[in-house]
Design an enzyme around this catalytic site. Structure first.
Site, PDB file in Angstrom:
ATOM      1  CE  LYS A 175      -1.669   2.721   2.901  1.00 59.13           C
ATOM      2  NZ  LYS A 175      -1.413   3.933   2.090  1.00 59.13           N
ATOM      3  N   GLY A 227       7.254   5.694   7.648  1.00 57.89           N
ATOM      4  CA  GLY A 227       6.358   6.847   7.741  1.00 57.89           C
ATOM      5  C   GLY A 227       6.546   7.552   9.072  1.00 57.89           C
ATOM      6  CB  SER A 228       4.447  10.062  10.713  1.00 54.35           C
ATOM      7  OG  SER A 228       3.230   9.346  10.837  1.00 54.35           O
ATOM      8  CG  ASN A 229       8.202   8.717  15.271  1.00 55.85           C
ATOM      9  OD1 ASN A 229       8.796   9.092  14.267  1.00 55.85           O
ATOM     10  ND2 ASN A 229       8.804   8.049  16.232  1.00 55.85           N
ATOM     11  N   GLY A 232       3.358   4.910  12.900  1.00 57.46           N
ATOM     12  CA  GLY A 232       4.175   3.749  13.280  1.00 57.46           C
ATOM     13  C   GLY A 232       3.828   3.229  14.660  1.00 57.46           C
ATOM     14  CD  GLU A 249      14.105   1.929   9.120  1.00 55.74           C
ATOM     15  OE1 GLU A 249      14.464   3.007   9.631  1.00 55.74           O
ATOM     16  OE2 GLU A 249      14.719   0.871   9.252  1.00 55.74           O
ATOM     17  CB  CYS A 283      13.341  10.033   7.061  1.00 54.34           C
ATOM     18  SG  CYS A 283      14.273   9.061   5.878  1.00 54.34           S
ATOM     19  CD  GLU A 384      10.100  13.874  10.714  1.00 58.04           C
ATOM     20  OE1 GLU A 384       8.987  13.389  11.008  1.00 58.04           O
ATOM     21  OE2 GLU A 384      10.937  13.284  10.021  1.00 58.04           O
TER      22      GLU A 384
HETATM   23  P1  NAD Z   1       2.480   8.970   7.302  1.00 61.15           P
HETATM   24  O1  NAD Z   1       2.812   8.246   8.584  1.00 61.15           O
HETATM   25  O2  NAD Z   1       1.424   9.981   7.325  1.00 61.15           O
HETATM   26  O3  NAD Z   1       2.076   7.906   6.176  1.00 61.15           O
HETATM   27  C1  NAD Z   1       2.929   6.832   5.839  1.00 61.15           C
HETATM   28  C2  NAD Z   1       2.086   5.679   5.326  1.00 61.15           C
HETATM   29  O4  NAD Z   1       1.355   5.099   6.396  1.00 61.15           O
HETATM   30  C3  NAD Z   1       1.043   6.075   4.282  1.00 61.15           C
HETATM   31  O5  NAD Z   1       0.999   5.067   3.305  1.00 61.15           O
HETATM   32  C4  NAD Z   1      -0.247   6.135   5.086  1.00 61.15           C
HETATM   33  O6  NAD Z   1      -1.395   5.906   4.327  1.00 61.15           O
HETATM   34  C5  NAD Z   1      -0.027   5.006   6.072  1.00 61.15           C
HETATM   35  N1  NAD Z   1      -0.736   5.083   7.347  1.00 61.15           N
HETATM   36  C6  NAD Z   1      -1.011   6.186   8.086  1.00 61.15           C
HETATM   37  N2  NAD Z   1      -1.604   5.824   9.242  1.00 61.15           N
HETATM   38  C7  NAD Z   1      -1.692   4.471   9.245  1.00 61.15           C
HETATM   39  C8  NAD Z   1      -2.194   3.503  10.172  1.00 61.15           C
HETATM   40  N3  NAD Z   1      -2.744   3.854  11.341  1.00 61.15           N
HETATM   41  N4  NAD Z   1      -2.132   2.190   9.847  1.00 61.15           N
HETATM   42  C9  NAD Z   1      -1.561   1.805   8.672  1.00 61.15           C
HETATM   43  N5  NAD Z   1      -1.094   2.676   7.758  1.00 61.15           N
HETATM   44  C10 NAD Z   1      -1.133   4.000   8.044  1.00 61.15           C
HETATM   45  O7  NAD Z   1       3.872   9.587   6.786  1.00 61.15           O
HETATM   46  P2  NAD Z   1       4.143  10.498   5.494  1.00 61.15           P
HETATM   47  O8  NAD Z   1       3.618  11.858   5.709  1.00 61.15           O
HETATM   48  O9  NAD Z   1       3.768   9.777   4.263  1.00 61.15           O
HETATM   49  O10 NAD Z   1       5.734  10.554   5.498  1.00 61.15           O
HETATM   50  C11 NAD Z   1       6.470  11.396   6.296  1.00 61.15           C
HETATM   51  C12 NAD Z   1       7.092  10.678   7.473  1.00 61.15           C
HETATM   52  O11 NAD Z   1       7.801   9.519   7.029  1.00 61.15           O
HETATM   53  C13 NAD Z   1       8.120  11.528   8.190  1.00 61.15           C
HETATM   54  O12 NAD Z   1       7.974  11.368   9.571  1.00 61.15           O
HETATM   55  C14 NAD Z   1       9.455  10.944   7.726  1.00 61.15           C
HETATM   56  O13 NAD Z   1      10.533  11.167   8.602  1.00 61.15           O
HETATM   57  C15 NAD Z   1       9.098   9.497   7.614  1.00 61.15           C
HETATM   58  N6  NAD Z   1      10.028   8.783   6.725  1.00 61.15           N
HETATM   59  C16 NAD Z   1      10.913   7.921   7.309  1.00 61.15           C
HETATM   60  C17 NAD Z   1      11.838   7.256   6.532  1.00 61.15           C
HETATM   61  C18 NAD Z   1      12.811   6.297   7.172  1.00 61.15           C
HETATM   62  O14 NAD Z   1      13.350   5.455   6.464  1.00 61.15           O
HETATM   63  N7  NAD Z   1      13.060   6.403   8.469  1.00 61.15           N
HETATM   64  C19 NAD Z   1      11.853   7.446   5.136  1.00 61.15           C
HETATM   65  C20 NAD Z   1      10.924   8.319   4.566  1.00 61.15           C
HETATM   66  C21 NAD Z   1      10.013   8.997   5.382  1.00 61.15           C
END
Ligand code: NAD
Length: 496
Positions: A175, A227-229, A232, A249, A283, A384
């Site tokens: 996804k 994605g975001s904390n 996650g 991550e 990130c 962040e």
């Molecule tokens: P986000 O957490 O909003 O979304 C990431 C993904 O998770 C999306 O596909 C979203 O639809 C999905 N999602 C959201 N809530 C969910 C849930 N409760 N259950 C399952 N899936 C869910 O993050 P974003 O805005 O897309 O990306 C930005 C964040 O990602 C920043 O915090 C950045 O630091 C982090 N990031 C980390 C890395 C790494 O490798 N550490 C790399 C790239 C981005």
């Protein structure tokens, strides 16, 4: 809907059961609609997971080097389509074309690297404590894996997970982010063209609700998330309750330290790229610059001069250095943090506003922004922001600089510029981060090296490099007793 704007399940492009869709605009030119993409519900997730489970026995029985051949073909196709993919990626998520070319190149490197690892999925042979007995460990795939990713590296980051998962014999439900659905679809089409068998790789589009349904689905054995904390942590709770293997991550608050003996030209180039590349939406973006007091003022002045020269615009246009933020919400968040910085008493030296001159007004552009006088307690030094906002802190010594760098809950990337080899080696040990660059910016991961963070950035796993293959395999311990009699470990192996 044209084919690419559907889900991909068991080898077919499908509409969602409900017909629900979401819109995705170009963030640099919001009138340019990329498309309507399916918003997947429970039924769609069920279908994709069922397909992944059905395909698992045959795929996991396929000799690993044969799986590697398909990964190699994927690498070849990515190479052929690099320009087209990069153009569409820029159109969808905004970073300049040269950067999206780099994103695709990382996927190419990852494909060939994972292909080569299919001939190296080592187990171990170990001496037994008993005679005529052979001990070994072998690897088995984990099963059907759910992969959920962010939007900012919509080609590279999914492939950091998908390629090793496929190499190890797992099947996948992917996804992508709702902010980068088109890149996910183009990748999927390419996998199908390269000969990935039906059901081995499935795509479901949608947002957080679709992601949550995938995570908790009983047919999913493991989840890999970037994605975001906030997201996650939610996923972590669910996977903990359901005993699912999980790789997280998440966010970063990365610092570049510049010591008084550093090559300032190099440090300046590094921070410009680290802080404002991808509009600060990496990130690993440099969001804190910790300067030794001896070079603080001179470097800040030179930095402001350079920031003024950065060209904002649509990333597929020539000469653009900085693209837009991803969406309206990101624009609001960055604006809010600038306000927080001001209120906390930091000095805004440049930027700080939405950029609206000319065509920029049609997109989510924000001026590259620099705060000085930032202290470690301020929120702009700890949280962040994920935008083109750089917080500058002043340190009086190496020890203070490292203390400042470590004063955050995140621990992804870090960097130090110094000519002193002793300080460089101390920093490798002292900085609390998964990645430390010496005389390089906080960004610049290579596909064959482990990637990930400590503290709240992750949960101990790594994407990339050799370590990721451990996440996508289970260890099976095998004992072969060829003595022809019952041998009892711990009883027969001690002199009575
Ligand atoms: P986000 O957490 O909003 O979304 C990431 C993904 O998770 C999306 O596909 C979203 O639809 C999905 N999602 C959201 N809530 C969910 C849930 N409760 N259950 C399952 N899936 C869910 O993050 P974003 O805005 O897309 O990306 C930005 C964040 O990602 C920043 O915090 C950045 O630091 C982090 N990031 C980390 C890395 C790494 O490798 N550490 C790399 C790239 C981005």
């Amino acid at each position: 809907m044209p084919d690419p704007f559907r889900n991909f399940v068991d080898g077919s492009w499908l509409d969602t059961a409900s017909g629900a869709t979401f819109e995705k605009p170009n963030p640099a030119r919001t009138q340019d609609l990329i498309g309507h993409f399916p918003e997947s519900g429970q039924e769609d997730i069920d279908a994709a997971v069922t397909a992944a489970r059905k395909a698992l026995p045959a795929w996991s029985d396929t000799p690993a080097p044969q799986r590697g051949e398909i990964l190699r073909r994927i690498g070849d196709l990515l190479t052929e389509r690099k320009q087209e993919l990069a153009f569409e990626e820029t159109r969808e998520m905004g970073k300049p074309f040269a950067e999206t070319c780099g994103d695709v190149q990382e996927a190419i490197d990852t494909a060939y690297y994972a292909a080569s690892e299919t001939r190296r999925l080592f187990g171990r042979t170990v001496p037994s404590e008993l005679p005529d007995k052979f001990n070994m460990s072998i690897r088995r795939p984990v099963g059907a894996v759910g992969i959920i990713t962010a939007w900012n590296f919509p080609i590279a980051v999914p492939t950091w997970k998908i390629f090793p998962a496929l190499a190890c014999g797992n099947t996948i439900v992917f996804k992508p982010s709702e902010d980068a659905p088109h890149s996910g679809m183009l990748l999927t089409r390419l996998f199908a063209d390269a000969g990935v068998p039906a059901g081995v790789f499935n795509l479901v589009q949608g947002g957080a609700v679709s992601g949550a349904a995938l995570v908790k689905h009983p047919g999913i054995d493991a989840v890999s998330f970037t994605g975001s904390n906030d997201a996650g942590s939610n996923i972590g709770e669910v996977c903990g309750r359901l005993n699912k293997r999980l790789s997280l991550e998440m966010g970063g608050k990365n610092a570049q330290i510049v010591m008084s003996d550093a090559d300032l030209d190099l440090a300046l180039e590094g921070v410009l790229w680290g802080a404002f590349g991808t509009t600060g939406q990496r990130c690993t973006a440099t969001s804190r610059l910790i300067l030794h007091e001896a070079i603080h003022d001179v470097l800040v002045e030179r930095l402001i001069e350079q920031v003024q020269k950065l060209v904002l615009g649509y990333g597929n246009d020539e000469g653009v250095n900085v693209g837009p933020l991803i969406n309206e919400k990101a624009l609001e968040k960055v604006t809010r943090y600038v306000e927080i910085g001001r209120t906390e008493g930091a000095t805004l030296r440049i930027g700080g506003r939405r950029a609206t001159q000319g065509a920029l007004g049609d997109g989510f552009f924000f001026e590259p922004t620099l705060f000085t006088g930032v202290t470690p307690q301020m929120r702009i030094a700890r949280e962040e922001i994920f935008g083109p906002v750089l917080s500058v802190l002043r340190a009086t010594s190496y020890e203070e600089a490292v203390r400042m760098a470590n004063a955050t809950r995140y621990g992804l990337s870090s960097s130090i510029y110094t000519r002193d080899v002793r300080l460089a080696y101390r920093a490798m040990k002292d900085i609390e981060a998964g990645i430390t660059y010496i005389n390089g910016p906080t960004i610049g991961a290579e596909a064959h090296m482990p990637f990930g963070g400590v503290k709240q950035t992750g949960n101990g796993h790594r994407d990339g490099g050799w370590e990721v293959f451990d996440f996508y395999t289970e260890t099976k311990t095998v004992y072969v007793d060829y003595s022809g009699r019952l041998q009892k470990a711990q009883m027969d192996n001690v002199a009575s």
